[in-house]
Design a protein around this motif. Structure first.
Motif, PDB file in Angstrom:
ATOM      1  N   TYR A 142       0.822  -1.209   0.000  1.00 56.39           N
ATOM      2  CA  TYR A 142       0.000   0.000   0.000  1.00 56.39           C
ATOM      3  C   TYR A 142       0.856   1.259   0.000  1.00 56.39           C
ATOM      4  O   TYR A 142       0.529   2.259  -0.649  1.00 56.39           O
ATOM      5  CB  TYR A 142      -0.924  -0.001   1.227  1.00 56.39           C
ATOM      6  CG  TYR A 142      -1.929  -1.132   1.238  1.00 56.39           C
ATOM      7  CD1 TYR A 142      -2.733  -1.375   0.137  1.00 56.39           C
ATOM      8  CD2 TYR A 142      -2.061  -1.962   2.348  1.00 56.39           C
ATOM      9  CE1 TYR A 142      -3.644  -2.408   0.132  1.00 56.39           C
ATOM     10  CE2 TYR A 142      -2.972  -3.013   2.361  1.00 56.39           C
ATOM     11  CZ  TYR A 142      -3.765  -3.230   1.252  1.00 56.39           C
ATOM     12  OH  TYR A 142      -4.670  -4.255   1.249  1.00 56.39           O
ATOM     13  N   GLY A 143       1.973   1.218   0.709  1.00 60.26           N
ATOM     14  CA  GLY A 143       2.835   2.388   0.776  1.00 60.26           C
ATOM     15  C   GLY A 143       3.561   2.692  -0.521  1.00 60.26           C
ATOM     16  O   GLY A 143       4.089   3.794  -0.690  1.00 60.26           O
ATOM     17  N   SER A 144       3.598   1.719  -1.451  1.00 61.80           N
ATOM     18  CA  SER A 144       4.294   1.919  -2.720  1.00 61.80           C
ATOM     19  C   SER A 144       3.370   2.408  -3.824  1.00 61.80           C
ATOM     20  O   SER A 144       3.824   2.596  -4.952  1.00 61.80           O
ATOM     21  CB  SER A 144       4.955   0.602  -3.167  1.00 61.80           C
ATOM     22  OG  SER A 144       5.900   0.175  -2.206  1.00 61.80           O
TER      23      SER A 144
ATOM     24  N   ARG B 165      -3.911   3.073   1.535  1.00 59.51           N
ATOM     25  CA  ARG B 165      -2.660   3.753   1.199  1.00 59.51           C
ATOM     26  C   ARG B 165      -2.382   4.900   2.145  1.00 59.51           C
ATOM     27  O   ARG B 165      -1.263   5.097   2.610  1.00 59.51           O
ATOM     28  CB  ARG B 165      -2.715   4.256  -0.253  1.00 59.51           C
ATOM     29  CG  ARG B 165      -1.383   4.814  -0.745  1.00 59.51           C
ATOM     30  CD  ARG B 165      -1.599   5.905  -1.770  1.00 59.51           C
ATOM     31  NE  ARG B 165      -2.346   7.016  -1.220  1.00 59.51           N
ATOM     32  CZ  ARG B 165      -1.819   7.971  -0.476  1.00 59.51           C
ATOM     33  NH1 ARG B 165      -0.539   7.935  -0.154  1.00 59.51           N
ATOM     34  NH2 ARG B 165      -2.568   8.952  -0.008  1.00 59.51           N
TER      35      ARG B 165
ATOM     36  N   SER C 180      -1.252   3.570   5.464  1.00 56.43           N
ATOM     37  CA  SER C 180       0.143   3.148   5.399  1.00 56.43           C
ATOM     38  C   SER C 180       1.075   4.352   5.398  1.00 56.43           C
ATOM     39  O   SER C 180       2.119   4.350   6.057  1.00 56.43           O
ATOM     40  CB  SER C 180       0.367   2.303   4.151  1.00 56.43           C
ATOM     41  OG  SER C 180       1.730   1.979   3.993  1.00 56.43           O
ATOM     42  N   GLN C 181       0.688   5.418   4.682  1.00 61.56           N
ATOM     43  CA  GLN C 181       1.494   6.630   4.655  1.00 61.56           C
ATOM     44  C   GLN C 181       1.557   7.281   6.021  1.00 61.56           C
ATOM     45  O   GLN C 181       2.597   7.800   6.430  1.00 61.56           O
ATOM     46  CB  GLN C 181       0.933   7.607   3.620  1.00 61.56           C
ATOM     47  CG  GLN C 181       1.792   8.830   3.386  1.00 61.56           C
ATOM     48  CD  GLN C 181       3.091   8.487   2.687  1.00 61.56           C
ATOM     49  OE1 GLN C 181       3.189   7.466   2.024  1.00 61.56           O
ATOM     50  NE2 GLN C 181       4.095   9.350   2.848  1.00 61.56           N
TER      51      GLN C 181
ATOM     52  N   VAL D 141       4.139   5.615   8.050  1.00 63.92           N
ATOM     53  CA  VAL D 141       5.501   6.035   7.677  1.00 63.92           C
ATOM     54  C   VAL D 141       5.828   7.400   8.266  1.00 63.92           C
ATOM     55  O   VAL D 141       6.925   7.639   8.770  1.00 63.92           O
ATOM     56  CB  VAL D 141       5.635   6.049   6.142  1.00 63.92           C
ATOM     57  CG1 VAL D 141       6.969   6.631   5.728  1.00 63.92           C
ATOM     58  CG2 VAL D 141       5.471   4.643   5.584  1.00 63.92           C
TER      59      VAL D 141
ATOM     60  N   SER E 216       8.113  13.319   2.651  1.00 66.15           N
ATOM     61  CA  SER E 216       6.836  13.228   3.353  1.00 66.15           C
ATOM     62  C   SER E 216       6.055  14.514   3.171  1.00 66.15           C
ATOM     63  O   SER E 216       6.616  15.558   2.898  1.00 66.15           O
ATOM     64  CB  SER E 216       7.076  12.970   4.843  1.00 66.15           C
ATOM     65  OG  SER E 216       7.701  14.090   5.431  1.00 66.15           O
TER      66      SER E 216
END
Length: 490
Positions: free
Chosen positions: A10-12, A61, A64-65, A68, A91
């Motif tokens: 999801y983060g990609s 997503r 997930s972001q 991070v 970010s």
């Protein structure tokens, strides 16, 4: 027979693009494309899935972001600033007055109204000022080729004879025929533009930019703001007299739905056509993280310095002018380096075509190329002359517009280090804004005859899959090249 599994974290995810043709709309299903970094063959394509799946992927997503970002904030408190500088740039956060990371409050809430909406008049302006309307000639040609297989042969011969008669009956008839062809191409361009951009809207949903467009097929593209590599403002030759431009985003992934390159270009175009006087203000509202209002101050100051007009615009930003750099045009004063090659090549090619010599080979070639009843086609020299003038005009535009302005991380907008690059691609001027972390490499090179004069070329590579993927300065002084290299290596 064959089964293939493809996994993307999801983060990609770099973009989520959905299309809903008119025949799928009654069933509530869409065609979904999930794009990761890299070429289009790394995407996941789903031909028929529920429309709610896109919103669910966006939520996962974003979640997930957020994880991070939380990890980055935790690292900020336990490491030196130099260790986490690059992570903070990528970010969507920035820093407050005390230096602690803080999220922009306005960015956490979705916009209740579209930040930009293109009217039918805007789309018509886009169609009639888009130099790509010449590509409609290929569409018309393909249609005619298909019609030839259906219509009777004698009817096609009659049409060809009518066209030939119109071209040979006089200048007025030929002009009317050309105008009719241009009008047909304009109609095709208008129809295709309405199909692509009707109902065009740009929304902001937290850290996501949502672009909705399309008449018969509704396309919805979700682009994470943190994944944007570049912001490019283009102004073609046809739009220059009307003070219009278009804006596109450079991404590190393909956003085309299926194998259509045109679909990907449209998906990354967030402003199809807009006035040059309000483009920076609208962009600042859509992408406040990029500090594009500061870019508008650079151009306002440039215009004020170029003329002796009132300095009202710059006076309104007195504080900003203290840290806003000047736009430095690197190609001005180096015109001879830009024009030497095209001028020499044009003259040599024209002389070669003219064949003014009485040598036996030239006479034989003239005899071979002679057209019955016309003799030697001396008018062929118009082809190299026209191509040469086009080449010279492109070089002139590059020499006039190539330049840059560097923005540091310590300005009042609290944005990461950015660069504004101006230039020209063929006869289209552009302004490109990107961040230092997006620059992959810098290459400087020169030749033996230019090195003593301190003239170099610079190429800065970008990881962009759908637009300008390098910043190229054709000719600039060595001091400017060293300034760019120091900025990249900071």
């Amino acid at each position: 027979m064959f089964r293939k599994n493809r996994t993307i974290s999801y983060g990609s995810i770099h973009a989520i693009n959905s299309s809903q043709p008119i025949y799928l709309q009654p069933f509530g299903v869409v065609r979904l494309t999930v794009s990761a970094a890299g070429a289009a063959d790394t995407d996941i394509r789903l031909d028929a899935v529920p429309a709610a799946l896109q919103a669910e992927l966006e939520r996962l997503r974003a979640q997930s972001q957020s994880t991070v970002v939380a990890s980055t904030i935790a690292a900020v408190g336990t490491s030196e600033p130099s260790a986490h500088a690059d992570a903070a740039i990528d970010s969507p956060q920035h820093t407050d007055q005390s230096g602690a990371p803080a999220m922009e409050p306005a960015l956490g809430n979705p916009s209740r109204t579209p930040l930009f909406r293109a009217s039918v008049g805007d789309i018509l302006l886009f169609a009639i000022t888009d130099i790509g309307f010449l590509a409609a000639a290929l569409v018309v040609y393909g249609f005619v080729q298909q019609v030839q297989d259906v219509l009777p042969r004698n009817l096609m011969h009659e049409a060809e004879r009518s066209v030939a008669t119109a071209l040979t009956s006089g200048v007025f008839s030929a002009v009317l025929l050309v105008l009719a062809c241009v009008a047909l191409l304009m109609v095709v361009s208008i129809v295709t533009s309405l199909l692509r951009f009707y109902g065009f809207e740009v929304w902001r949903r937290g850290d996501d930019l949502v672009v909705v467009r399309g008449l018969l097929t509704r396309h919805t593209t979700t682009i994470p703001v943190s994944r944007i590599q570049t912001v490019t403002i283009r102004q073609s030759m046809l739009r220059r007299p009307f003070h219009l431009c278009s804006v596109g985003l450079g991404l590190s992934s393909s956003v085309a739905n299926g194998n259509s390159e045109g679909s990907g270009a449209s998906a990354a175009q967030i402003l199809p056509v807009i006035s040059t006087h309000r483009v920076h203000a609208v962009l600042h509202e859509i992408l406040p993280e990029w500090g594009l209002s500061e870019v508008s101050i650079v151009f306002a100051g440039q215009r004020q310095r170029a003329s002796s007009a009132s300095s009202t615009i710059v006076a309104e930003h007195t504080e900003a002018s203290a840290y806003t750099p000047r736009l430095h045009y690197t190609g001005r004063g180096l015109l001879r380096y830009y024009l030497t090659l095209p001028v020499v090549a044009t003259l040599v090619t024209t002389l070669a075509v003219w064949l003014g010599s009485d040598a036996h080979a030239a006479v034989a070639l003239r005899t071979w190329c002679a057209v019955p009843d016309l003799g030697w086609t001396w008018w062929l020299v118009s082809a190299p002359i026209a191509l040469g003038w086009w080449w010279i005009m492109c070089r002139l535009l590059r020499a006039r517009n190539e330049g840059f302005a560097l923005f540091g991380a310590g300005d009042a907008f609290q944005c990461s280090a950015r660069i504004l690059v101006t230039g020209a691609l063929r006869l289209t001027r552009y302004e490109l804004i990107t961040r230092r972390a997006r620059v992959q490499s810098i290459t400087r090179y020169t030749t033996l005859w230019r090195e003593p004069r301190g003239i170099e070329r610079v190429q800065m590579s970008l990881f962009v899959m759908n637009g300008i993927n390098e910043l190229r300065f054709m000719f600039l002084h060595r001091a400017d090249a060293e300034a760019l290299q120091r900025w990249v290596e900071q």
